[in-house]
Enzyme design. Structure first.
Site, mmCIF file in Angstrom:
data_model
loop_
_atom_site.group_PDB
_atom_site.id
_atom_site.type_symbol
_atom_site.label_atom_id
_atom_site.label_comp_id
_atom_site.label_asym_id
_atom_site.label_seq_id
_atom_site.Cartn_x
_atom_site.Cartn_y
_atom_site.Cartn_z
ATOM 1 N N ASP A 6 0.866 -1.182 0.000
ATOM 2 C CA ASP A 6 0.000 0.000 0.000
ATOM 3 C C ASP A 6 0.908 1.238 0.000
ATOM 4 O O ASP A 6 2.135 1.122 0.105
ATOM 5 C CB ASP A 6 -0.841 -0.089 1.291
ATOM 6 C CG ASP A 6 -1.893 0.984 1.413
ATOM 7 O OD1 ASP A 6 -2.235 1.610 0.402
ATOM 8 O OD2 ASP A 6 -2.378 1.182 2.554
ATOM 9 N N GLU A 59 2.701 5.306 -3.732
ATOM 10 C CA GLU A 59 2.718 6.357 -4.783
ATOM 11 C C GLU A 59 4.053 7.078 -4.853
ATOM 12 O O GLU A 59 4.398 7.487 -5.970
ATOM 13 C CB GLU A 59 1.578 7.347 -4.526
ATOM 14 C CG GLU A 59 0.199 6.742 -4.629
ATOM 15 C CD GLU A 59 -0.181 5.819 -3.472
ATOM 16 O OE1 GLU A 59 0.383 6.006 -2.381
ATOM 17 O OE2 GLU A 59 -1.002 4.922 -3.664
ATOM 18 N N ASP A 108 -9.119 4.180 -1.481
ATOM 19 C CA ASP A 108 -10.038 4.535 -0.394
ATOM 20 C C ASP A 108 -11.356 5.112 -0.912
ATOM 21 O O ASP A 108 -11.596 6.322 -0.831
ATOM 22 C CB ASP A 108 -9.356 5.535 0.545
ATOM 23 C CG ASP A 108 -8.115 4.937 1.169
ATOM 24 O OD1 ASP A 108 -7.905 3.714 1.036
ATOM 25 O OD2 ASP A 108 -7.335 5.696 1.770
#
Ligand code: NOJ
Length: 971
Positions: free
Chosen positions: A540, A543, A616
């Site tokens: 996760d 980025e 999300d």
């Protein structure tokens, strides 16, 4: 996420704020955290080009010289280089290289770079190295391309039968791509091609008279000309740029590029994932959208369901489609890229603006969507077959708090007879969020808990995020320092430090090859002693998310391996982490098992490393509705293994909404329920009736359909064909279906799904494009074939939703409910045959052991099923889809493969034939005298011509094996 950005705030205060946010009814992205085009100096400059292009006298300052065959290592390769001059700067030169690739039916590659710069900088040219299976794909031989020149243009004819043409206009510089004599793509038709050259800060820029101290003129001293007509007014942020409280030092100054690409005669373009926008991309020049589609991977809190704002992943690919042809374009650039889209009468126009790097465009010639998938897959690869269990149901939340909790979840699923394959652990399993180190207070014996879950045929997934806690007693941090694999600050030598879940952290630079084998070792069972073969990984925040960084990420002037700035590689960053973890999981067992790694961030090529999800999302109807178009867009961009948080990450869905989420999720390639730490527990077994049973049935439906999904994944692994197929992909000639993005087909199975994404719905309209009957999967209601395109109304009480089987298809399903998918491999099959309007049908089934690489050695079963109407009889047959050297690879025989032998004996336990015109008199297996047991229900759709319950023939226990060839005769 809001609580990501805490910086040095106190956590209690932050928690209060978070709670306040979550309980407030207005949800919206924090726009101020992210740049708009006008807050980005390069985007401002390049977007205003398109405004200036409307003024009289505007023309392209770029012109080409005659192209020369490029000297290359591939002496005979089809490659030409055209010097480019610019009238803006007499001493600045660029070059266009045109390559014709061997693979992909004639993919042309156009690269532009500056040549002869006296400055010590290079434009980033390695996006291809990471995105493509092969950074320098082989060129076709020069003899396969006919080059001709006429009146200031060079014409290349290529493709299998010379049907493709690339016309390079020299002055004005314009490229036309033609198929069969028709123009299908223009590059620089609007004269927006521009590449900013490297310049030196000290020598060239002059101060603007009367301007502020840091303003500089956007012109090189070497040029006496006025360049403003083209480049615009001086921009004060060429060398240093501010956003909010951050300053980007931009050591190389401006190096952006812009190019316009038009698709004449087209009304729809698709792609540019990831955006929460319709599949057919709307214009960005006012109306629905005013901002260009932004590709800059970010961790965004409460993203909007209808927006061009950047999300977690970036795939710079578009498909353009009309009733006659498809064409695709991939722009291999990893820096921030924004794309304006407009829909004038002539077609669709796009304007691509990138902050740095070379221009590297690949033209995918089409001519239809399925060719585009193959062409894109030939460049960037496909998703390998995932382990079969990864297609089962995943139960996640932030967080299952301890081992008792994890085991209780297993117990409750078993007690309620709800299938479950994977239980997930979010960040709280790790001591102080130091991934790899289990919090021993809550998980005193991690191996024991994994083994217990594993003994039920299930798996676990634990999160490993890329931020590494800066504490000397953390072995990963110590190692990363020793190996010198930490991403550097702008000075190129100091480790970059930022804030994330762990507090003060560093980030491994996965562009550095030295990190790869080290990272691999981290997952070896000898090193990570608290991991077992039942444990898989979730990557996760890649980025990367940096709570106290600009746009919640790393500063753009950070430095990676090779001296490249973060701005150059940002959109690839997440993929490098995903790649390293994928490789580590494949390496940890001998013989190797397939890996499963879920990533949030991605780029073109990420499909090779596993699954992704849409981050999300919110527990709202609008978000649920938006997921379908997002997942379709991801699918056509190569990300065939994708899903969304079922239930919505934020919020507490009502039981009705949760059921609809489950129904939608059961038909997503990746099916995982997940929830934010502050939401109420919502495992399906917690609900009262009838909700609990509806959720159970929905999850079971997924398991029934696993063979269909696995077969779809097999096809995707071969050539990139999506597992979720939008209408335009299945019916590329039906323009009426091009904008439809709320229904889709599952692989090539003929299953048509339309999730219900609004409250209190009892029915929904489904669009049918083709002249085939469609059958409701749940009640066998038939909508007869019709030559007119139409909408049909399908009932959707809470227990069901529109799930139709297109006539002409055979679904191989497994109807026994099991605890987990790994326990189903010996279970019998049911064949659901939905007859087409002529009584025909076809289907296929792919099977293998589900988690080894044995299939690469031919250890699989791939069978076709066919229904042939002949002389008053119907023959249902089973045949091998692939044969090798005349020997069926998939049939059981002495030479058949081990897997086929292992599952010989797996029966077809039932065959259901929908839509037979008349009651049979005899049903038997060819070559057997005994009749089979069968039941006939006439239905209400007389002769298959009117709407009503379809006729149904149920053949019970036909005693045929799934791996063998057989015929069943229905007389
Ligand atoms: C952000 C992810 O998107 C979310 O799924 C996860 O639960 C949190 N990080 C905590 O790890």
């Amino acid at each position: 996420m809001k609580d990501h950005r805490l910086g040095a705030w106190s956590w209690p205060l932050a928690c209060l704020l978070l709670l306040a946010t979550l309980t407030s009814t207005t949800w919206a992205a924090k726009h101020g955290d992210f740049k708009t085009c006008s807050q980005s100096s390069f985007c401002r400059r390049l977007r205003s080009l398109s405004e200036r292009s409307q003024t009289a006298g505007f023309h392209s300052p770029y012109s080409l010289e005659e192209g020369q065959h490029s000297p290359s290592s591939q002496q005979d390769g089809a490659s030409w280089t055209f010097p480019i001059n610019t009238e803006l700067y007499s001493d600045i030169k660029f070059a266009l290289t045109v390559d014709f690739l061997e693979k992909g039916d004639g993919i042309a590659r156009l690269r532009v770079d500056e040549v002869g710069s006296k400055l010590p900088w290079k434009r980033y040219n390695e996006a291809a190295k990471w995105a493509l299976v092969d950074a320098e794909p082989a060129l076709t031989s020069v003899g396969n391309v006919k080059k001709g020149s006429s009146k200031g243009q060079t014409v290349f004819k290529y493709g299998a039968s010379g049907q493709l043409e690339l016309v390079i206009g020299h002055a004005p510089f314009k490229i036309t791509f033609r198929r069969d004599g028709e123009d299908v793509m223009y590059i620089n038709e609007r004269n927006l091609f521009h590449m900013e050259h490297f310049r030196s800060k000290e020598e060239t820029p002059a101060q603007v008279d009367g301007g502020s101290e840091d303003q500089q003129v956007f012109s090189a001293a070497s040029s006496k000309k006025d360049t403003a007509w083209f480049e615009g007014e001086p921009d004060g942020e060429l060398w240093e740029e501010r956003f909010s409280k951050w300053t980007d030092s931009k050591p190389k100054g401006p190096e952006a590029f812009s190019v316009d690409i038009s698709f004449p005669g087209v009304e729809h373009i698709f792609g540019l994932a990831e955006h929460a926008s319709p599949l057919s991309l709307p214009s960005t020049d006012g109306g629905r959208y005013t901002e260009p589609y932004r590709l800059w991977n970010v961790d965004i809190f409460e993203y909007e369901y209808d927006s061009t704002m950047a999300l977690y992943g970036a795939i710079p690919l578009v498909h353009a489609q009309n009733a006659k042809h498809s064409v695709g374009l991939l722009s291999l650039v990893a820096s921030e890229t924004l794309v304006d889209v407009t829909h004038p009468k002539s077609g669709v126009q796009t304007h691509w603006m990138s902050e740095s790097g070379i221009m590297d465009l690949l033209i995918l010639p089409g001519p239809d969507p399925s060719s585009l998938f193959k062409q894109y897959a030939s460049l960037t690869g496909t998703t390998d077959l995932p382990p079969q269990w990864a297609l089962g149901y995943h139960q996640c939340r932030w967080n299952y708090i301890d081992d008792t909790d994890v085991l209780e979840v297993q117990r409750r699923f078993d007690e309620e007879d709800i299938p479950l394959d994977v239980t997930w652990l979010d960040i709280e399993y790790a001591e102080e969020h130091r991934y790899f180190d289990w919090d021993k207070k809550h998980f005193p014996d991690p191996v024991k808990v994994q083994n217990e879950v594993g003994s039920k045929g299930r798996k676990m997934v634990a999160i490993v995020d890329p931020h590494i806690k800066r504490t000397e007693d953390f072995r990963i941090y110590k190692d990363a320092q020793e190996q010198n694999v930490i991403t550097k600050k702008a000075d190129g030598t100091t480790n970059f430090e930022g804030w994330c879940w762990t507090g003060s952290s560093v980030w491994v630079d996965f562009f550095n090859p030295a990190s790869w084998s080290w990272w691999k070792d981290m997952f070896s069972f000898n090193v990570w002693k608290d991991s077992t073969k039942y444990l898989y990984i979730w990557n996760d925040m890649n980025e990367p998310s940096v709570f106290d960084g600009p746009e919640i990420s790393m500063p753009r002037d950070n430095v990676h391996h090779g001296g490249w700035e973060h701005r150059d590689v940002h959109n690839i960053n997440g993929m490098m982490f995903h790649r390293a973890t994928h490789d580590a999981l494949v390496a940890r067992e001998e013989p190797a098992k397939r890996s499963f790694v879920l990533s949030r961030s991605f780029f073109a090529g990420s499909q090779r490393y596993g699954a992704i999800w849409t981050g999300d999302n919110m527990g709202t109807w609008e978000h649920m509705a938006g997921e379908t178009s997002m997942l379709l867009s991801l699918n056509i961009c190569g990300m065939t293994f994708c899903g969304a948080d079922v239930g919505g990450f934020f919020g507490n869905p009502t039981p009705e909404m949760l059921i609809r989420w489950y129904q939608a999720g059961a038909f997503m390639p990746f099916f995982r329920a997940h929830a934010h730490i502050d939401t109420k527990r919502r495992e399906p077994y917690l609900y009262d009736e009838p909700y609990k049973s509806i959720m159970r049935d929905t999850i079971r439906l997924r398991y029934t359909m696993l063979p269909v999904w696995y077969t779809a994944f097999h096809e995707a692994s071969l050539d990139g064909t999506p597992t979720m197929r939008p209408q335009y992909v299945v019916f590329p000639k039906d323009v009426n279906g091009f904008a439809i993005d709320d229904q889709y087909y599952v692989g090539g199975s003929g299953l048509l799904v339309k999730p219900i994404t609004a409250a209190s719905m009892n029915s929904a309209e489904v669009y049918l494009s083709d002249n085939q009957p469609y059958y409701n999967y749940f009640n066998h209601h038939m909508y007869p074939a019709s030559t007119s395109r139409r909408h049909v109304t399908v009932p959707a009480p809470l227990e069901t939703f529109p799930l139709l089987v297109q006539g002409g298809n055979i679904l191989p399903i497994r109807e026994r409910a099991r605890r987990a998918s790994t326990l189903m491999w010996r279970d019998p099959f049911t064949l659901v045959i939905a007859l087409g309007r002529g009584g025909e049908a076809e289907g296929e089934l792919y099977l293998d052991d589900g988690d080894s690489f044995g299939y690469q050695r031919g250890e699989y079963v791939w069978r076709g099923f066919r229904v042939v109407p002949e002389r008053g009889q119907t023959v249902v047959s089973s045949f091998a889809k692939v044969e090798e050297n005349g020997t069926s690879l998939t049939s059981y025989s002495a030479t058949g493969n081990e897997w086929a032998r292992k599952i010989d004996g797996v029966r077809v336990e039932k065959i259901v034939v929908l839509g037979l015109q008349k009651k049979p008199s005899k049903v038997s297996v060819d070559g057997e005298v005994t009749e089979l047991e069968w039941v006939w229900e006439a239905g209400k759709a007389a002769n298959g011509k009117s709407e009503g319950t379809a006729s149904r023939l149920t053949i019970k226990n036909p005693s045929v094996q799934i791996v063998r060839a057989w015929n069943i005769r229905i007389a």
